[in-house]
Design a protein around this motif. Sequence first.
Motif, PDB file in Angstrom:
ATOM      1  N   THR A  94    -113.563 -40.758 -10.461  1.00 38.48           N
ATOM      2  CA  THR A  94    -112.696 -41.655 -11.685  1.00 38.48           C
ATOM      3  C   THR A  94    -114.448 -42.559 -13.152  1.00 38.48           C
ATOM      4  N   LYS A  95    -113.849 -42.379 -14.353  1.00 36.63           N
ATOM      5  CA  LYS A  95    -114.294 -43.630 -14.599  1.00 36.63           C
ATOM      6  C   LYS A  95    -114.349 -44.741 -15.707  1.00 36.63           C
ATOM      7  N   SER A  96    -113.107 -44.691 -15.753  1.00 31.39           N
ATOM      8  CA  SER A  96    -112.484 -45.566 -16.813  1.00 31.39           C
ATOM      9  C   SER A  96    -113.059 -47.178 -16.493  1.00 31.39           C
ATOM     10  N   ARG A  97    -111.775 -47.466 -15.061  1.00 34.52           N
ATOM     11  CA  ARG A  97    -112.049 -48.301 -14.236  1.00 34.52           C
ATOM     12  C   ARG A  97    -112.860 -48.966 -14.201  1.00 34.52           C
ATOM     13  N   LEU A  98    -114.365 -48.394 -13.216  1.00 33.65           N
ATOM     14  CA  LEU A  98    -115.411 -48.694 -12.687  1.00 33.65           C
ATOM     15  C   LEU A  98    -116.114 -49.824 -14.412  1.00 33.65           C
ATOM     16  N   CYS A  99    -115.679 -48.759 -15.557  1.00 33.46           N
ATOM     17  CA  CYS A  99    -116.877 -48.675 -16.528  1.00 33.46           C
ATOM     18  C   CYS A  99    -116.474 -50.272 -17.142  1.00 33.46           C
ATOM     19  N   MET A 163    -128.971 -29.605 -11.725  1.00 37.70           N
ATOM     20  CA  MET A 163    -127.736 -29.860 -13.296  1.00 37.70           C
ATOM     21  C   MET A 163    -128.142 -30.443 -14.115  1.00 37.70           C
ATOM     22  N   ARG A 164    -126.466 -29.220 -14.973  1.00 38.23           N
ATOM     23  CA  ARG A 164    -126.372 -29.727 -16.215  1.00 38.23           C
ATOM     24  C   ARG A 164    -126.005 -30.931 -16.872  1.00 38.23           C
ATOM     25  N   ILE A 165    -126.140 -31.191 -18.209  1.00 39.18           N
ATOM     26  CA  ILE A 165    -125.967 -32.562 -17.956  1.00 39.18           C
ATOM     27  C   ILE A 165    -124.319 -32.186 -19.556  1.00 39.18           C
ATOM     28  N   ARG A 166    -123.717 -33.493 -19.516  1.00 39.23           N
ATOM     29  CA  ARG A 166    -122.492 -34.103 -20.234  1.00 39.23           C
ATOM     30  C   ARG A 166    -121.884 -34.717 -20.854  1.00 39.23           C
ATOM     31  N   TYR A 167    -122.470 -35.092 -21.373  1.00 39.37           N
ATOM     32  CA  TYR A 167    -122.104 -36.591 -22.160  1.00 39.37           C
ATOM     33  C   TYR A 167    -120.008 -36.965 -22.775  1.00 39.37           C
ATOM     34  N   MET A 168    -119.437 -38.015 -22.197  1.00 37.35           N
ATOM     35  CA  MET A 168    -118.768 -38.563 -22.105  1.00 37.35           C
ATOM     36  C   MET A 168    -118.120 -39.508 -22.298  1.00 37.35           C
ATOM     37  N   ASP A 169    -117.408 -39.411 -23.037  1.00 36.62           N
ATOM     38  CA  ASP A 169    -116.407 -41.491 -22.763  1.00 36.62           C
ATOM     39  C   ASP A 169    -116.050 -41.594 -21.690  1.00 36.62           C
ATOM     40  N   PRO A 170    -115.103 -42.451 -20.842  1.00 34.78           N
ATOM     41  CA  PRO A 170    -115.278 -42.578 -19.690  1.00 34.78           C
ATOM     42  C   PRO A 170    -112.904 -42.609 -19.768  1.00 34.78           C
ATOM     43  N   GLU A 171    -112.380 -42.404 -20.938  1.00 38.42           N
ATOM     44  CA  GLU A 171    -111.220 -42.433 -20.512  1.00 38.42           C
ATOM     45  C   GLU A 171    -110.944 -41.343 -20.633  1.00 38.42           C
ATOM     46  N   SER A 172    -112.576 -40.140 -22.155  1.00 40.55           N
ATOM     47  CA  SER A 172    -112.151 -38.377 -21.756  1.00 40.55           C
ATOM     48  C   SER A 172    -112.453 -37.706 -20.849  1.00 40.55           C
ATOM     49  N   HIS A 173    -113.072 -38.366 -19.963  1.00 40.20           N
ATOM     50  CA  HIS A 173    -113.546 -37.886 -18.441  1.00 40.20           C
ATOM     51  C   HIS A 173    -112.708 -37.560 -17.717  1.00 40.20           C
ATOM     52  N   ASP A 174    -112.056 -39.069 -17.796  1.00 39.06           N
ATOM     53  CA  ASP A 174    -110.595 -39.451 -16.647  1.00 39.06           C
ATOM     54  C   ASP A 174    -109.907 -38.402 -16.889  1.00 39.06           C
ATOM     55  N   ARG A 175    -109.347 -37.862 -18.760  1.00 38.87           N
ATOM     56  CA  ARG A 175    -108.670 -37.153 -19.070  1.00 38.87           C
ATOM     57  C   ARG A 175    -108.236 -36.106 -19.135  1.00 38.87           C
ATOM     58  N   HIS A 176    -109.589 -35.894 -18.917  1.00 36.48           N
ATOM     59  CA  HIS A 176    -110.436 -33.962 -18.514  1.00 36.48           C
ATOM     60  C   HIS A 176    -109.838 -33.862 -17.263  1.00 36.48           C
ATOM     61  N   ILE A 177    -110.915 -34.361 -16.596  1.00 38.12           N
ATOM     62  CA  ILE A 177    -111.415 -34.439 -14.947  1.00 38.12           C
ATOM     63  C   ILE A 177    -109.590 -33.303 -14.330  1.00 38.12           C
ATOM     64  N   ALA A 178    -108.767 -34.567 -15.088  1.00 40.98           N
ATOM     65  CA  ALA A 178    -107.310 -34.503 -14.063  1.00 40.98           C
ATOM     66  C   ALA A 178    -106.522 -33.216 -14.416  1.00 40.98           C
ATOM     67  N   TYR A 179    -106.865 -32.664 -15.205  1.00 37.94           N
ATOM     68  CA  TYR A 179    -106.224 -31.049 -15.709  1.00 37.94           C
ATOM     69  C   TYR A 179    -107.561 -30.582 -14.393  1.00 37.94           C
ATOM     70  N   VAL A 180    -108.428 -30.679 -14.616  1.00 36.86           N
ATOM     71  CA  VAL A 180    -109.127 -29.204 -13.964  1.00 36.86           C
ATOM     72  C   VAL A 180    -110.074 -29.221 -12.288  1.00 36.86           C
ATOM     73  N   SER A 181    -109.418 -30.542 -12.222  1.00 35.10           N
ATOM     74  CA  SER A 181    -109.659 -31.303 -10.664  1.00 35.10           C
ATOM     75  C   SER A 181    -109.352 -31.751 -10.270  1.00 35.10           C
ATOM     76  N   HIS A 182    -108.157 -33.058 -10.792  1.00 36.31           N
ATOM     77  CA  HIS A 182    -107.600 -33.397  -9.888  1.00 36.31           C
ATOM     78  C   HIS A 182    -105.667 -32.292  -9.692  1.00 36.31           C
ATOM     79  N   LEU A 183    -105.559 -32.112 -10.496  1.00 40.65           N
ATOM     80  CA  LEU A 183    -103.909 -31.320 -10.572  1.00 40.65           C
ATOM     81  C   LEU A 183    -104.433 -29.727  -9.810  1.00 40.65           C
ATOM     82  N   SER A 184    -105.638 -29.500  -9.511  1.00 34.21           N
ATOM     83  CA  SER A 184    -106.301 -28.529  -8.595  1.00 34.21           C
ATOM     84  C   SER A 184    -105.386 -29.002  -6.628  1.00 34.21           C
TER      85      SER A 184
END
Length: 282
Positions: A94-99, A163-184
């Motif tokens: 998770t990134k939003s709160r930390l950043c 590693m492959r690098i992808r750039y993202m803002d913290p809010e988008s990261h947390d939203r997308h990762i909720a679907y593809v990782s946290h929900l799993s």
Amino acid sequence: MNVYIIGIGLIGGSFALDVKTGFPEAEIFGIDASESHLARAKELKLIDYPAVMADLKNADVVFIAVPVDASIGVARQVLDEIGENTLVVDAGSTKSRLCTAIAEHPKRRNFLAAHPISGTEYSGPEAAIPNLFRGKTNIICEVEKTAFKLQEKAMEIFSKLGMRIRYMDPESHDRHIAYVSHLSHISSFMLGKTVLEKEKNERDIFDLAGSGFASTVRLAKSSPAMWSPIFQQNKENVLETLNEYIHNLNQFKTLIENEDFEGVFKEMEKTNHIKSILNGIN
């Protein structure tokens, strides 16, 4: 190169192994809240030396791999201790709160918010494996807030690790990762819970569970100490994804109740498109 790793578990330990391979001259120092983890990491040759936070003034690179509920306090303490030219990388999911928490720190330019999308269901120093990150995506947030020289240092390390690098803002990261990782992970935990509650005979679970069940419930073996704080920190996004997931489950249940098996077939056929998206992922 003096590399300090805070949290010598699956992610931190695997990072140590690959840094040793990619940078043979590097000396690896370990910091962990568990003395037994540090001792085991030394036995497994994941680290060269145990260390404490006060030693970070000697660090060229600091890699933070701790549960997300501890990461904010750890990141602040690390930034307080390091020298002017030290790169600090956080690997939490998770990134939003930390950043937000470190946005005004005087050494914010030393910090790189990263999330390597890799891991297994195991934890602790014994879980560390070589090449864990090779071919995996590493999401970098707010790269523009990291000093350019330190960005270059980070990219050299990430490149050596494959590693492959992808750039993202913290809010988008947390939203997308909720679907593809946290929900799993939630799905896996709740499937495991359901089976344990309904199948009281553990031998029946062992004998009758096929590979489909084993692969679906694999993530339920993950550490609750790591995942509970993730769900807490990403609560809003997790709840949104859960609501959508529960809606789809209820819709599927209704199709079966109404004996609409043509509808069931169409739902599954439509979802088969996921194969083309995920093709090639290990």
